[in-house]
Design a protein around this motif. Structure first.
Motif, short mmCIF file in Angstrom:
data_model
loop_
_atom_site.label_atom_id
_atom_site.label_comp_id
_atom_site.label_asym_id
_atom_site.label_seq_id
_atom_site.Cartn_x
_atom_site.Cartn_y
_atom_site.Cartn_z
N ASN A 165 0.82 -1.22 0.00
CA ASN A 165 0.00 0.00 0.00
C ASN A 165 0.85 1.26 0.00
O ASN A 165 0.49 2.27 -0.62
N TYR B 172 -6.67 2.43 1.01
CA TYR B 172 -6.43 1.18 1.74
C TYR B 172 -5.68 1.45 3.04
O TYR B 172 -5.91 0.81 4.06
N GLN C 149 -6.35 -0.03 6.96
CA GLN C 149 -5.53 -1.16 7.40
C GLN C 149 -5.36 -1.17 8.91
O GLN C 149 -4.36 -0.72 9.45
#
Ligand code: SF4
Ligand SMILES: [Zn+2]
Ligand SMILES: [Zn+2]
Lengths: 66, 319
Positions: free
Chosen positions: B169, B177, B181
């Motif tokens: 990422n 994202y 996370q």
């Protein structure tokens, strides 16, 4: 000694005595990514394996995207 | 090598803790680290009913075992993906683990219950196998949790998994994202919370846990994983870890502590998603007419010459 590797399964022969950490180095395998197993249990990195030892070197890295 | 706790003979060295452990104290370390993660991120309440996503691999069986040892009510859920011998073998390991311990395992099978499998269905739907697989698993876990009244879904993601995803990422600056996370995703409209209690353990540790607990996990890897980026990121991180023990831990946990917040929008976007309504086909919450799983099923079953199963039969394997 007999060293069993997986994925694909294969067997290698090494002359003992040999320390576990040296065995991993000779196989060019990463200590963070592998465990060494003898008689169903873990073998520490500083253990010296005898000439008649049978060990499995197992990768611990799993693959799928989560 | 001596155990840091009892000075008995050690079986494993954990370089990032700068310590060695005997079997007993290593197992305790794993349980303690899991309990610490649960507490640190407020993952679970004592009386939560937990559904563990079980693949038969080391991480899912380890997390199921540890949660049970810690006294949580944890049942398992297994999804058959139809990936040749890999799926047959993974189901065998999951079922055997549950049966040996008298635990409840629910199973569902993509082919039997939804008319497609991952290799053929992903091809028909023109999706990467892992993407079709991930989408299917997420949907079916959510649905199983709703159906069974579970409070939380638990997965076996470990520190290596999370650090590798973070690396991907960051390399590509997937800021959306990065915002999501987290080791705990809170519950939201129709979805139970999702927790990753193994984030404080590396996969070398979860594998060692299984070996010492004599858990017979599936060692073979899913053939679809070969050559994927996730594995390459893990290898790169292990190269760094070799000279800098603790680097993976710092990378992930300092991201959580110092950077994750910066990627979150100021407003609670996820809780105010507009117009979440039941999927017209399966009833799952979605912001389209049909949810993305049902869209996948429609495309995946179009071209696959497999009998459609409309009895959504579910087996309870053991209890
Ligand atoms: S490697 Fe990909 S296809 Fe295989 S189980 Fe994991 S996500 Fe699914
Ligand atoms: Zn000890
Ligand atoms: Zn649907």
């Amino acid at each position: 000694m007999k060293v069993v590797l997986r994925n694909p399964t294969r067997e290698l022969e090494f002359d003992g005595p040999l320390e576990v950490s040296v065995l991993l180095q000779r196989l060019d395998l990463h200590r963070e990514a592998h465990l060494v197993i003898e008689d169903g249990t873990l073998v520490p990195n500083d253990k010296v394996l005898g000439n008649d030892a049978v060990v499995e070197v197992r990768s611990v890295i799993s693959g799928g995207s989560p | 090598m001596k155990c840091r706790v009892c000075s008995g003979p050690a079986v494993i060295d954990i370089r990032r803790h700068n310590a060695n452990f005997c079997g007993e104290h290593f197992l305790k370390l794993c349980r303690d680290q899991t309990a610490k993660a649960i507490k640190q991120f407020s993952m679970l309440e004592r009386d939560d009913r937990v559904l563990v996503a079980v693949s038969g691999g080391k991480d899912s069986l380890a997390v199921w075992d540890i949660l049970t040892e810690l006294g949580y009510h944890a049942d398992g859920f297994y999804v058959g993906l139809g990936i040749a011998e890999y799926s047959a073998s993974s189901e065998h390991h999951a079922v055997a683990f549950a049966a040996e311990r008298g635990l409840t395992l629910h199973t569902e099978d993509l082919r039997r219950d939804h008319g497609f499998d991952i290799p053929n269905g992903s091809r028909a739907a023109k999706r990467a196998p892992c993407s079709a697989c991930g989408l299917s698993k997420r949907h079916l876990f959510d649905e199983a949790a709703r159906r069974g009244g579970y409070d939380a879904i638990v997965t076996g993601h470990n520190l290596d998994d999370e650090a590798a995803v973070l690396m991907g990422n960051v390399l590509h600056w997937h800021t959306d994202y990065l915002a999501r996370q987290m080791p705990l995703l809170p519950a939201r409209a129709g979805f139970p919370k999702k927790a990753k209690p193994l984030v404080r353990l590396t996969e070398r540790e979860t594998a060692a846990y299984c070996i010492l607990r004599e858990i017979d996990y599936l060692i073979d890897e899913c053939p679809m994983a070969a050559g994927n980026k996730h594995l390459a990121y893990k290898a790169a991180l292990n190269d760094i870890e070799r000279n800098s023990p603790g680097a993976k831990h710092d990378f992930f946990f300092r991201f959580l502590a110092q950077a994750a917040d910066r990627f979150r929008p100021g407003h609670e976007e996820s809780d105010s998603r507009p117009d979440v309504a039941p999927c017209q086909r399966c009833g799952a919450p979605t912001n389209n007419d049909t949810c993305s799983f049902c869209a996948l099923v429609a495309r995946a079953t179009e071209a696959v010459p497999i009998k459609l199963g409309h009895t959504r039969g579910r087996k309870k394997v053991s209890s």
